[in-house]
Design a protein around this motif. Sequence first.
Motif, PDB file in Angstrom:
ATOM      1  N   LEU A   1       0.728  -1.027  -0.096  1.00  0.00           N
ATOM      2  CA  LEU A   1       0.006   0.030  -0.038  1.00  0.00           C
ATOM      3  C   LEU A   1       0.834   1.234   0.110  1.00  0.00           C
ATOM      4  CD1 LEU A   1      -3.073  -0.744   2.358  1.00  0.00           C
ATOM      5  CD2 LEU A   1      -3.126  -0.161   0.230  1.00  0.00           C
ATOM      6  N   LYS A   2       1.971   1.311   0.742  1.00  0.00           N
ATOM      7  CA  LYS A   2       2.815   2.439   0.643  1.00  0.00           C
ATOM      8  C   LYS A   2       3.546   2.603  -0.595  1.00  0.00           C
ATOM      9  CE  LYS A   2       6.613  -0.308   2.534  1.00  0.00           C
ATOM     10  NZ  LYS A   2       7.713  -0.156   3.697  1.00  0.00           N
TER      11      LYS A   2
ATOM     12  N   SER B   1       2.741   3.703  -3.880  1.00  0.00           N
ATOM     13  CA  SER B   1       1.816   4.055  -4.884  1.00  0.00           C
ATOM     14  C   SER B   1       1.725   3.500  -6.354  1.00  0.00           C
ATOM     15  CB  SER B   1       1.409   5.670  -4.726  1.00  0.00           C
ATOM     16  OG  SER B   1       2.547   6.057  -5.309  1.00  0.00           O
TER      17      SER B   1
ATOM     18  N   PHE C   1      -0.068   0.177  -7.151  1.00  0.00           N
ATOM     19  CA  PHE C   1      -1.540   0.063  -7.522  1.00  0.00           C
ATOM     20  C   PHE C   1      -1.809   0.344  -8.904  1.00  0.00           C
ATOM     21  CE2 PHE C   1      -1.674   1.255  -3.090  1.00  0.00           C
ATOM     22  CZ  PHE C   1      -2.686   0.478  -2.600  1.00  0.00           C
TER      23      PHE C   1
ATOM     24  N   ASP D   1      -6.895  -1.873  -7.950  1.00  0.00           N
ATOM     25  CA  ASP D   1      -6.566  -1.769  -6.459  1.00  0.00           C
ATOM     26  C   ASP D   1      -7.088  -0.507  -5.803  1.00  0.00           C
ATOM     27  OD1 ASP D   1      -5.050  -4.202  -6.454  1.00  0.00           O
ATOM     28  OD2 ASP D   1      -3.387  -3.094  -7.190  1.00  0.00           O
ATOM     29  N   GLU D   2      -7.332   0.693  -6.444  1.00  0.00           N
ATOM     30  CA  GLU D   2      -7.724   1.805  -6.085  1.00  0.00           C
ATOM     31  C   GLU D   2      -8.935   1.852  -5.276  1.00  0.00           C
ATOM     32  OE1 GLU D   2      -6.354   5.689  -5.926  1.00  0.00           O
ATOM     33  OE2 GLU D   2      -5.414   3.967  -6.973  1.00  0.00           O
TER      34      GLU D   2
ATOM     35  N   TYR E   1      -9.823  -0.190  -2.673  1.00  0.00           N
ATOM     36  CA  TYR E   1      -9.520  -0.608  -1.573  1.00  0.00           C
ATOM     37  C   TYR E   1      -8.456   0.503  -1.034  1.00  0.00           C
ATOM     38  CZ  TYR E   1     -11.318  -4.842  -3.600  1.00  0.00           C
ATOM     39  OH  TYR E   1     -12.073  -5.558  -4.044  1.00  0.00           O
ATOM     40  N   LYS E   2      -7.824   1.105  -1.573  1.00  0.00           N
ATOM     41  CA  LYS E   2      -6.828   2.111  -1.065  1.00  0.00           C
ATOM     42  C   LYS E   2      -7.738   3.305  -0.150  1.00  0.00           C
ATOM     43  CE  LYS E   2      -3.915   5.500  -2.829  1.00  0.00           C
ATOM     44  NZ  LYS E   2      -3.395   6.142  -3.926  1.00  0.00           N
ATOM     45  N   ASN E   3      -8.584   3.420  -1.455  1.00  0.00           N
ATOM     46  CA  ASN E   3      -9.543   4.642  -0.930  1.00  0.00           C
ATOM     47  C   ASN E   3     -10.482   4.169   0.173  1.00  0.00           C
ATOM     48  OD1 ASN E   3      -8.798   6.182  -3.216  1.00  0.00           O
ATOM     49  ND2 ASN E   3     -10.487   5.585  -4.621  1.00  0.00           N
TER      50      ASN E   3
ATOM     51  N   LYS F   1      -1.934  10.344   1.523  1.00  0.00           N
ATOM     52  CA  LYS F   1      -1.216   9.472   0.792  1.00  0.00           C
ATOM     53  C   LYS F   1      -0.858   8.411   2.045  1.00  0.00           C
ATOM     54  CE  LYS F   1       0.834  12.568  -2.651  1.00  0.00           C
ATOM     55  NZ  LYS F   1       1.864  13.131  -2.906  1.00  0.00           N
ATOM     56  N   ILE F   2      -0.888   7.325   1.705  1.00  0.00           N
ATOM     57  CA  ILE F   2      -0.605   6.120   2.477  1.00  0.00           C
ATOM     58  C   ILE F   2       1.095   5.965   2.377  1.00  0.00           C
ATOM     59  CG2 ILE F   2      -0.572   3.721   3.210  1.00  0.00           C
ATOM     60  CD1 ILE F   2      -3.624   3.831   2.125  1.00  0.00           C
TER      61      ILE F   2
END
Length: 192
Positions: free
Chosen positions: A71-72, A74, A77, A81-82, A84-86, A120-121
């Motif tokens: 996840l870290k 970017s 992705f 995958d977007e 899930y990150k969102n 941002k993660i």
Amino acid sequence: SFLWLAFITHNFIANAKQLIFAETTLVDTGMKELVKHVGNIRALVGIISIPIMRYSNLNKFEITGKLLSDLKKSESFNAKDEPYKNLVIIFIHPYVMDAVHSYYNKYLKESPVVNPNDIKIINIEKDKAAYYTYLLTVEATPYIGPHNTIGVDHITLKVKPYNEVSIEKFQHIESFPIAPGWQEIIKKWPPK
């Protein structure tokens, strides 16, 4: 009261689906199909359990086949995958806003805003001392007015089961000048 809970849960998931999966093919997926395909993975959001994670045999958590630690990164992705990150960002957004408000309250008369797009993660790691507990570090870029960015902050949150989220660390990285039309909101600037 059970019927009320069932209707509220269905409406919450339907609305979340529209918001989170708006730009994906999942937006048109039926509720039964969505739950069937992602029902084996869980994360708590609000008071409703929303599926996003599952345990892998690698002793790490996965999000749709990708290691959670990715996840870290970017660049790792893709469009699939977007959502899930969102979803993670939407879940932590109120806590990030509280942390930003608490920090900038010393410096500004008006609280800056952080949109989910401005988060941002940076890192996610499992807390080795606690089961199902994660340390999540994000970068936030708060702004005032019409997107006048005032700083860059790194915020570390501890996420535990049953919606227990706490701010572990707030690090102000960089300050930017306050726009000329917004000088009256300054208590003292820049933060040190």
